[in-house]
Design a protein around this motif. Structure first.
Motif, PDB file in Angstrom:
ATOM      1  N   ALA A   1       0.848  -1.196   0.000  1.00  0.00           N
ATOM      2  CA  ALA A   1       0.000   0.000   0.000  1.00  0.00           C
ATOM      3  C   ALA A   1       0.878   1.239   0.000  1.00  0.00           C
ATOM      4  N   ASP A   2       0.316   2.328  -0.492  1.00  0.00           N
ATOM      5  CA  ASP A   2       1.002   3.606  -0.363  1.00  0.00           C
ATOM      6  C   ASP A   2      -0.014   4.679   0.003  1.00  0.00           C
ATOM      7  N   ALA A   3       0.482   5.743   0.591  1.00  0.00           N
ATOM      8  CA  ALA A   3      -0.361   6.872   0.982  1.00  0.00           C
ATOM      9  C   ALA A   3       0.407   8.150   0.675  1.00  0.00           C
ATOM     10  N   VAL A   4      -0.317   9.150   0.179  1.00  0.00           N
ATOM     11  CA  VAL A   4       0.299  10.411  -0.232  1.00  0.00           C
ATOM     12  C   VAL A   4      -0.426  11.575   0.427  1.00  0.00           C
ATOM     13  N   ARG A   5       0.318  12.584   0.865  1.00  0.00           N
ATOM     14  CA  ARG A   5      -0.267  13.820   1.363  1.00  0.00           C
ATOM     15  C   ARG A   5       0.478  15.009   0.753  1.00  0.00           C
ATOM     16  N   PRO A   6      -0.251  15.938   0.162  1.00  0.00           N
ATOM     17  CA  PRO A   6       0.397  17.167  -0.323  1.00  0.00           C
ATOM     18  C   PRO A   6       0.793  18.050   0.849  1.00  0.00           C
ATOM     19  N   PHE A   7       1.669  18.998   0.579  1.00  0.00           N
ATOM     20  CA  PHE A   7       2.073  19.979   1.578  1.00  0.00           C
ATOM     21  C   PHE A   7       1.157  21.196   1.435  1.00  0.00           C
ATOM     22  N   PRO A   8       0.231  21.435   2.362  1.00  0.00           N
ATOM     23  CA  PRO A   8      -0.774  22.491   2.166  1.00  0.00           C
ATOM     24  C   PRO A   8      -0.181  23.894   2.114  1.00  0.00           C
ATOM     25  N   ARG A   9       0.801  24.194   2.930  1.00  0.00           N
ATOM     26  CA  ARG A   9       1.379  25.545   2.920  1.00  0.00           C
ATOM     27  C   ARG A   9       2.123  25.784   1.603  1.00  0.00           C
ATOM     28  N   TRP A  10       2.801  24.741   1.137  1.00  0.00           N
ATOM     29  CA  TRP A  10       3.494  24.825  -0.147  1.00  0.00           C
ATOM     30  C   TRP A  10       2.491  25.025  -1.286  1.00  0.00           C
ATOM     31  N   GLU A  11       1.402  24.268  -1.271  1.00  0.00           N
ATOM     32  CA  GLU A  11       0.393  24.399  -2.322  1.00  0.00           C
ATOM     33  C   GLU A  11      -0.208  25.802  -2.353  1.00  0.00           C
TER      34      GLU A  11
END
Length: 568
Positions: A32-42
């Motif tokens: 399995a894999d899980a991804v989270r974007p960086f909200p402050r960067w976005e």
């Protein structure tokens, strides 16, 4: 009696997100894999593209880390089955820390200060400082510290960035007891060790911070204080020894074990750079060129140390460091500062008019406007690709340079900028898109040629990363321009898989990186073979690209300047 399977986690910190990959040790099966974007960067916080300033907040990293590890760890019956994890991250992405190793950006007084955050690899605010380092290295009276870094130190790297922040921000300079590369800081966070006991990444130190055994570690104090007197004493607060990524840095601290749902006995491997982990995940062997293709590219090669005996160091690349990729082999790194970034820039350029018009229209509801904008954004690159492929192959007047983020290699120069030639009233968006794709491939060819000119024979080329998996058009163009077969790794997550392999060795599950690669490798999913007819045309176009680059560089810096004499 049947034993429970063992797992490792590879943590891959990219430019805009973090990914956790749960891998079965015995087979390499990606569970399995899980991804989270960086909200402050976005949201674009702490960044100013006009100034080439790109900073990231440590909270983006810690929050994302917590979420992705908990998500994949929850799929395992018993936390004891997860025996190790390892971190790879972009580099050079250094950040200042206090005496306890706490990132300054996590302290209230520095939480909104861009200079106290992590300075992302693509931050090119330190161009002047890089040039000072290059000049001083040749005249200061001791070793030329750029010798094993291709002979040119980059504004993307450790000392350039630290020197700039030290000069321009006294508050941060005074509070910064030391500086850590992103992969080292994350490893320190996870283990909870005292800063002095942290095992620093040989990969990051050798390729980005001028560390080398020939001069007993980092550049001498005398050199650093000649560069900037305010750097006095920093060397002693950094490190002398470095370690390969297949060694254990420690185990999870009790606090992080509880936060992640793992056991304190979970091994944490020494950190490394994302692209170098990608080389391992791709199954790199001596004389294989692994192209890790994402927002930028890193081109990784490993060779036996005996192959370099008696030779001058490889010129114009991003370093040669024994043990930086595979222990016992010398890792060579090159790359392009913009790859997917270049195409994303063009996509954003074309999307702007639609977004601006939609923002003003009154004939659609807010929901309809957003749906239309998102549909255009989701489909634009695919439509451009289809249109570019329909263009007559011989009709290719537009020529581009891929230097919108400066040039990483050969011969780093981040003052260079992109350019287009032969635009007419008939030039279309698909033609310009094709020219940009071809420019990326010409830049890749220049890197390949530099390796071979320096005596490093490339026997095989492997592609990994989002661009390699998503754009058959670019990959076929690359094969045609290089005149080489290119195999694409089956795994969607080669850097995270490589980190997982390092973790498995650090936990004692395998005796070596090579053994882990044999057992856990994913193999290949696609293969691109060059078209001889197109190769002939691209050979001529590549010569035009090189001449165009020489012209632009000489026009920018003058034909007699060091920058103007390096070639396109």
């Amino acid at each position: 009696m049947q034993t429970s399977p063992q797992y490792v986690i590879g943590l891959d910190f990219g430019t805009s997100s973090v990914r956790a990959l749960l891998v079965e040790v015995a087979t390499g099966r990606e569970v399995a894999d899980a991804v989270r974007p960086f909200p402050r960067w976005e949201a674009g916080q702490f960044c100013d593209p006009d100034l080439n300033q790109f900073r990231q907040h440590p909270l983006d990293h810690l929050e994302g880390l917590t979420e992705v590890v908990r998500e994949v760890a929850a799929l395992v019956d018993d936390p004891a089955q997860i025996v190790a994890l390892a971190v790879d991250a972009t580099a050079s992405t250094p950040g200042p820390v206090n005496e306890q190793g706490r990132a300054l950006g996590l302290l209230p007084e520095f939480a909104q200060e861009p200079d106290a955050l992590f300075i992302l690899w693509k931050d090119h605010t330190a161009v002047a400082e890089a040039e000072e380092i290059n000049q001083l290295a040749r005249i200061w009276g001791g070793p030329d510290y750029t010798k094993y870094s291709g002979g040119v130190y980059s504004s993307e790297w450790f000392w350039s960035k630290i020197t700039r922040i030290t000069r321009r921000n006294e508050r941060v300079a005074q509070a910064a007891h030391s500086w850590l590369e992103h992969c080292d800081w994350l490893t320190l966070e996870l283990t909870g060790l005292p800063l002095a006991e942290l095992k620093r990444s040989r990969c990051a130190a050798g390729h980005k911070a001028l560390w080398h055994p020939d001069w007993d570690g980092l550049p001498a104090e005398e050199f650093l204080t000649q560069l900037e007197p305010q750097l006095a004493g920093l060397r002693a607060r950094l490190y002398q020894q470095t370690y390969p990524a297949d060694e254990a840095a420690g185990t999870l601290s009790p606090a992080w074990a509880e936060k992640l749902g793992l056991r304190p006995e979970t091994v944490v491997a020494v950190g490394t750079i994302d692209a170098h982990a990608g080389g391992v995940g791709a199954g790199i062997t001596p004389y294989t060129l692994v192209k890790v293709m994402g927002t930028s590219t890193c081109d990784i090669v490993v060779v036996p140390p005996t192959d370099l005996v008696g030779r001058a160091p490889v010129a114009g690349i991003c370093g040669q460091v024994e043990g930086s990729v595979v222990p016992g082999l010398v890792g060579l790194e090159a790359g392009q500062s913009a790859f997917g970034d270049l195409l994303a820039w063009f996509e954003e350029l074309l999307n702007w008019p639609l977004a601006a018009v939609l923002a003003r229209t009154t004939s659609l509801s807010a929901e309809q406007r957003e749906e239309l904008r998102q549909e255009a954004e989701d489909n634009l690159l695919e439509l451009l690709t289809e249109a570019a492929q329909r263009l007559p192959f011989a009709q290719s007047p537009v020529l581009a340079l891929d230097w919108v983020n400066g040039r990483r290699t050969p011969d780093a120069n981040h003052q260079l900028q992109g350019a287009l030639r032969n635009l007419t009233m008939g030039s279309s968006a698909p033609e310009i898109f094709r020219a940009l794709v071809e420019a990326l491939c010409y830049g890749s060819r220049h890197i390949l040629e530099r390796f071979e000119q320096e005596g490093i024979i490339i026997k095989e080329i492997i592609g990994v990363g989002g661009v390699a998996k998503k754009s058959a058009y670019l990959m076929q163009t690359l094969a045609d321009v290089l005149g080489r077969r290119i195999a694409v790794v089956a795994s969607e997550q080669a850097p995270a898989l490589g980190a997982a392999m390092y973790a498995a060795v650090a936990a004692g599950c395998y005796p070596s990186v090579e053994a882990a690669q044999q057992a856990m490798g994913s193999g290949f999913s696609e293969e691109y073979t060059p078209d001889p007819a197109r190769m002939t045309v691209y050979n001529a176009r590549y010569a035009e690209y090189r001449a165009f680059g020489d012209f632009v560089e000489a026009t920018t810096f003058g034909p007699d300047s060091p920058a103007g004499s390096t070639g396109a």
